[in-house]
Design an enzyme around this catalytic site. Structure first.
Site, PDB file in Angstrom:
ATOM      1  N   GLY A   1      -2.063 -13.263   0.784  1.00 39.86           N
ATOM      2  CA  GLY A   1      -3.044 -14.267   1.179  1.00 39.86           C
ATOM      3  C   GLY A   1      -3.568 -15.015  -0.027  1.00 39.86           C
TER       4      GLY A   1
ATOM      5  CB  CYS B   1      -7.797  -9.952  -5.406  1.00 39.15           C
ATOM      6  SG  CYS B   1      -8.309 -11.671  -5.369  1.00 39.15           S
ATOM      7  CG  LEU B   2      -2.380 -13.216  -5.386  1.00 39.51           C
ATOM      8  CD1 LEU B   2      -1.807 -14.454  -4.732  1.00 39.51           C
ATOM      9  CD2 LEU B   2      -1.291 -12.401  -6.075  1.00 39.51           C
TER      10      LEU B   2
ATOM     11  CG  HIS C   1      -9.336 -10.150   0.260  1.00 37.06           C
ATOM     12  ND1 HIS C   1      -9.310  -9.073  -0.592  1.00 37.06           N
ATOM     13  CD2 HIS C   1      -9.024 -11.235  -0.520  1.00 37.06           C
ATOM     14  CE1 HIS C   1      -9.020  -9.493  -1.817  1.00 37.06           C
ATOM     15  NE2 HIS C   1      -8.837 -10.791  -1.791  1.00 37.06           N
ATOM     16  CD  GLU C   2      -6.983 -14.216   0.934  1.00 37.39           C
ATOM     17  OE1 GLU C   2      -7.497 -15.021   0.137  1.00 37.39           O
ATOM     18  OE2 GLU C   2      -6.301 -13.238   0.566  1.00 37.39           O
TER      19      GLU C   2
ATOM     20  CG  HIS D   1     -11.102 -15.218  -2.243  1.00 34.52           C
ATOM     21  ND1 HIS D   1     -11.477 -14.929  -3.532  1.00 34.52           N
ATOM     22  CD2 HIS D   1     -10.041 -14.416  -1.972  1.00 34.52           C
ATOM     23  CE1 HIS D   1     -10.672 -13.980  -4.018  1.00 34.52           C
ATOM     24  NE2 HIS D   1      -9.792 -13.648  -3.087  1.00 34.52           N
TER      25      HIS D   1
END
Ligand code: NI
Length: 177
Positions: A46, A92-93, A134-135, A138
């Site tokens: 994601g 997480c990226l 999670h996204e 952000h």
């Protein structure tokens, strides 16, 4: 199509709050395509627009093993969440190499717009439910490490800043050569 640069924690831009998307045009489609490509390349499941320094409410997700189930959520809202919670080991990226357990709703129903601006609703559980929550965090300026203890969070911050310094140093050395 260019790969986008992913902001790394603790970059303060990760804490900006995203605004709703109001214009559904070619530029938005291009952003979604570039974000999907960046997510697949990383690889991740994601990516939120916040992570590529675009502060608009857009996320891309693909939790399938075959990487053939791209989902785009614009202006997402959770309309229902289960009382049941689950703990999932998240990464997480924007915080590469760090994984830790976060407790979230086991099931959620999300309302969002697709890339054409058409509304849809989706009920999700398992990894998809985790990923949506999670996204969406952000977009509110929240990174998953903020659920961890201050001690853990500070350790992660120190590690990320140290890695960044080392990368800057090696880039400078490469530029000198
Ligand atoms: Ni993330």
């Amino acid at each position: 199509m260019p790969l986008l640069n992913i902001l790394r924690y603790p970059d303060p831009r990760l804490h900006k709050v995203a605004k709703p998307v109001t214009t559904f045009d070619a530029k938005l489609k291009q952003l979604a395509e570039d974000m999907a490509e960046t997510m697949y390349e990383a690889p991740g499941v994601g990516l939120a627009a916040t992570q590529v320094d675009v502060h608009e409410q857009l996320i891309v997700i693909d939790t399938s093993d075959a990487r053939t189930d791209l989902r785009v959520f614009i202006n997402p809202e959770i309309v229902w969440a289960s009382a049941e919670m689950q703990v999932y080991e998240e990464g997480c990226l924007s915080v590469p190499g760090i994984y830790d357990g976060v407790e979230r709703h086991a099931q959620v129903r999300v309302k969002a717009l697709d890339i054409e601006g058409k509304p849809f609703e989706l009920e999700a559980d398992g990894l998809l439910a985790v990923c949506i929550q999670h996204e969406m965090d952000h977009l509110k300026g929240k990174v998953f490490v903020e659920y961890l203890s201050p001690l853990k969070r500070n350790r992660i911050k120190t590690k990320m800043l140290k890695e960044e310094r080392e990368q800057t140093k090696s880039r400078k050395q490469a530029a000198v050569r």
